[in-house]
Scaffold this motif. Structure first.
Motif, PDB file in Angstrom:
ATOM      1  N   VAL A  58     -63.758 -41.830  88.843  1.00 16.02           N
ATOM      2  CA  VAL A  58     -65.040 -42.135  89.237  1.00 16.02           C
ATOM      3  C   VAL A  58     -65.918 -41.988  88.006  1.00 16.02           C
ATOM      4  O   VAL A  58     -67.051 -43.096  88.144  1.00 16.02           O
ATOM      5  N   ASP A  59     -65.603 -41.683  87.293  1.00 10.58           N
ATOM      6  CA  ASP A  59     -66.206 -40.921  86.501  1.00 10.58           C
ATOM      7  C   ASP A  59     -66.023 -41.285  85.090  1.00 10.58           C
ATOM      8  O   ASP A  59     -65.297 -42.430  84.840  1.00 10.58           O
ATOM      9  N   GLU A  60     -67.385 -41.947  84.838  1.00  5.21           N
ATOM     10  CA  GLU A  60     -66.892 -43.161  82.833  1.00  5.21           C
ATOM     11  C   GLU A  60     -66.761 -41.622  82.041  1.00  5.21           C
ATOM     12  O   GLU A  60     -66.783 -40.480  81.800  1.00  5.21           O
ATOM     13  N   LEU A  61     -65.645 -42.747  81.144  1.00  2.00           N
ATOM     14  CA  LEU A  61     -65.308 -41.427  79.667  1.00  2.00           C
ATOM     15  C   LEU A  61     -67.301 -41.639  79.161  1.00  2.00           C
ATOM     16  O   LEU A  61     -67.206 -42.931  78.795  1.00  2.00           O
ATOM     17  N   ASP A  62     -67.374 -40.628  78.277  1.00  2.00           N
ATOM     18  CA  ASP A  62     -67.770 -40.438  77.815  1.00  2.00           C
ATOM     19  C   ASP A  62     -67.742 -40.530  76.164  1.00  2.00           C
ATOM     20  O   ASP A  62     -69.412 -40.701  75.220  1.00  2.00           O
ATOM     21  N   ARG A  63     -66.818 -40.771  75.747  1.00  2.00           N
ATOM     22  CA  ARG A  63     -66.502 -41.251  74.077  1.00  2.00           C
ATOM     23  C   ARG A  63     -65.069 -41.929  74.590  1.00  2.00           C
ATOM     24  O   ARG A  63     -63.989 -41.757  75.111  1.00  2.00           O
ATOM     25  N   GLU A  64     -64.298 -42.260  73.396  1.00  2.00           N
ATOM     26  CA  GLU A  64     -63.431 -42.111  72.982  1.00  2.00           C
ATOM     27  C   GLU A  64     -62.351 -41.417  72.287  1.00  2.00           C
ATOM     28  O   GLU A  64     -62.832 -40.360  71.877  1.00  2.00           O
ATOM     29  N   TYR A  65     -61.154 -40.590  73.448  1.00  2.00           N
ATOM     30  CA  TYR A  65     -61.073 -39.870  73.166  1.00  2.00           C
ATOM     31  C   TYR A  65     -59.256 -39.850  72.406  1.00  2.00           C
ATOM     32  O   TYR A  65     -58.556 -41.182  72.474  1.00  2.00           O
ATOM     33  N   THR A  66     -59.311 -39.162  71.576  1.00  2.00           N
ATOM     34  CA  THR A  66     -57.955 -38.445  70.513  1.00  2.00           C
ATOM     35  C   THR A  66     -56.419 -37.958  71.045  1.00  2.00           C
ATOM     36  O   THR A  66     -57.153 -37.053  71.693  1.00  2.00           O
ATOM     37  N   VAL A  67     -55.297 -38.166  69.814  1.00  2.00           N
ATOM     38  CA  VAL A  67     -54.611 -37.812  69.984  1.00  2.00           C
ATOM     39  C   VAL A  67     -55.189 -35.922  69.771  1.00  2.00           C
ATOM     40  O   VAL A  67     -54.944 -34.715  70.594  1.00  2.00           O
ATOM     41  N   ASP A  68     -56.099 -35.885  68.663  1.00  2.00           N
ATOM     42  CA  ASP A  68     -56.500 -34.807  68.441  1.00  2.00           C
ATOM     43  C   ASP A  68     -57.030 -33.902  69.927  1.00  2.00           C
ATOM     44  O   ASP A  68     -56.977 -32.770  69.888  1.00  2.00           O
ATOM     45  N   ASP A  69     -57.774 -34.547  70.915  1.00  2.00           N
ATOM     46  CA  ASP A  69     -58.386 -34.657  71.769  1.00  2.00           C
ATOM     47  C   ASP A  69     -57.253 -34.573  72.750  1.00  2.00           C
ATOM     48  O   ASP A  69     -57.458 -32.793  73.271  1.00  2.00           O
ATOM     49  N   VAL A  70     -56.431 -34.918  72.245  1.00  2.00           N
ATOM     50  CA  VAL A  70     -55.229 -34.025  73.502  1.00  2.00           C
ATOM     51  C   VAL A  70     -54.682 -32.817  72.703  1.00  2.00           C
ATOM     52  O   VAL A  70     -54.501 -31.864  74.290  1.00  2.00           O
ATOM     53  N   THR A  71     -54.382 -33.142  72.201  1.00  2.00           N
ATOM     54  CA  THR A  71     -54.315 -31.587  71.182  1.00  2.00           C
ATOM     55  C   THR A  71     -54.694 -30.022  71.874  1.00  2.00           C
ATOM     56  O   THR A  71     -53.980 -29.429  71.924  1.00  2.00           O
ATOM     57  N   ALA A  72     -56.271 -30.827  71.737  1.00  7.32           N
ATOM     58  CA  ALA A  72     -57.127 -29.342  72.158  1.00  7.32           C
ATOM     59  C   ALA A  72     -56.268 -28.953  73.535  1.00  7.32           C
ATOM     60  O   ALA A  72     -57.001 -27.803  73.821  1.00  7.32           O
ATOM     61  N   VAL A  73     -56.902 -30.238  73.796  1.00  8.43           N
ATOM     62  CA  VAL A  73     -57.058 -29.452  75.379  1.00  8.43           C
ATOM     63  C   VAL A  73     -54.753 -28.782  76.134  1.00  8.43           C
ATOM     64  O   VAL A  73     -54.888 -28.456  76.468  1.00  8.43           O
ATOM     65  N   VAL A  74     -53.843 -29.609  75.413  1.00  9.49           N
ATOM     66  CA  VAL A  74     -52.622 -28.757  75.678  1.00  9.49           C
ATOM     67  C   VAL A  74     -52.945 -27.371  75.332  1.00  9.49           C
ATOM     68  O   VAL A  74     -52.364 -26.246  75.708  1.00  9.49           O
ATOM     69  N   ALA A  75     -53.562 -26.958  74.476  1.00  8.75           N
ATOM     70  CA  ALA A  75     -53.768 -25.946  73.148  1.00  8.75           C
ATOM     71  C   ALA A  75     -54.713 -24.838  74.292  1.00  8.75           C
ATOM     72  O   ALA A  75     -54.127 -23.679  74.478  1.00  8.75           O
ATOM     73  N   GLN A  76     -55.557 -25.520  75.309  1.00  9.77           N
ATOM     74  CA  GLN A  76     -56.587 -24.464  75.447  1.00  9.77           C
ATOM     75  C   GLN A  76     -55.476 -24.513  77.199  1.00  9.77           C
ATOM     76  O   GLN A  76     -55.373 -22.731  77.593  1.00  9.77           O
ATOM     77  N   LEU A  77     -54.531 -25.145  77.917  1.00 12.08           N
ATOM     78  CA  LEU A  77     -54.172 -24.644  78.800  1.00 12.08           C
ATOM     79  C   LEU A  77     -52.971 -24.184  78.457  1.00 12.08           C
ATOM     80  O   LEU A  77     -51.937 -23.364  79.501  1.00 12.08           O
ATOM     81  N   LEU A  78     -51.900 -24.434  77.139  1.00 11.28           N
ATOM     82  CA  LEU A  78     -51.137 -23.402  77.045  1.00 11.28           C
ATOM     83  C   LEU A  78     -51.152 -21.653  76.759  1.00 11.28           C
ATOM     84  O   LEU A  78     -51.154 -21.053  77.026  1.00 11.28           O
ATOM     85  N   ARG A  79     -53.068 -21.814  76.613  1.00 13.48           N
ATOM     86  CA  ARG A  79     -53.318 -20.520  76.537  1.00 13.48           C
ATOM     87  C   ARG A  79     -53.756 -19.731  77.167  1.00 13.48           C
ATOM     88  O   ARG A  79     -53.776 -18.894  77.703  1.00 13.48           O
ATOM     89  N   SER A  80     -53.896 -20.228  78.406  1.00 13.55           N
ATOM     90  CA  SER A  80     -54.509 -20.250  80.216  1.00 13.55           C
ATOM     91  C   SER A  80     -52.960 -19.516  80.563  1.00 13.55           C
ATOM     92  O   SER A  80     -53.238 -18.369  80.865  1.00 13.55           O
ATOM     93  N   ALA A  81     -51.501 -20.267  80.071  1.00  9.45           N
ATOM     94  CA  ALA A  81     -50.446 -20.611  80.962  1.00  9.45           C
ATOM     95  C   ALA A  81     -50.025 -18.948  80.261  1.00  9.45           C
ATOM     96  O   ALA A  81     -49.130 -18.115  81.313  1.00  9.45           O
TER      97      ALA A  81
END
Length: 141
Positions: A58-81
């Motif tokens: 139900v949360d609204e997106l606060d902005r349009e997300y880009t490929v760079d945003d996804v890449t940053a999330v992937v990198a963060q998840l990878l670092r933790s894993a």
């Protein structure tokens, strides 16, 4: 959750070290609707994951997300894993499950790949780390 077709190939369950996040990811990766996943999680006794997913839905997106945003999330998840898995390698070393040279070479290699996540070689590093995490998961069975 908001762009499943755009990001589905970028994530695997092994990236999620948080149990709730992993349960949500695994549910969403089935292709079912959010409400179906919430219902399934509740039936499995995963009420915490169902509650979080319900909130996210139900949360609204606060902005349009880009490929760079996804890449940053992937990198963060990878670092933790990778950090968690390196900890497991260190435990395996202490218990003599693996030899010191294998443990040190493994840790050195994955740390080098982590550094590449912020460079133009990001895609290769991401693929290598993904393969390593998947192989570690397969070994655990």
């Amino acid at each position: 959750m908001h762009f499943p077709h755009d990001v589905k190939d970028r994530f695997v369950a092994e990236y999620f070290v948080n149990d709730v996040q992993r349960e949500i990811f695994q549910g969403l990766s089935t292709g079912q609707s959010v409400s179906e996943v919430v219902d399934h999680l509740r039936r499995q006794g995963e009420d915490g994951a169902a509650d979080v997913l319900s909130e996210l839905a139900v949360d609204e997106l606060d902005r349009e997300y880009t490929v760079d945003d996804v890449t940053a999330v992937v990198a963060q998840l990878l670092r933790s894993a990778v950090a968690c898995n390196c900890g497991e390698v260190e435990r395996e070393l202490r218990s003599s499950t693996i030899t010191p040279d294998v443990a040190m070479a493994t840790i050195r290699d994955v740390k080098e790949r982590l550094e590449l996540l912020d460079t133009p070689q990001r895609a290769t590093a991401e693929a290598d780390l993904r393969d390593w995490l998947l192989s570690r998961s397969a070994l655990r069975g």
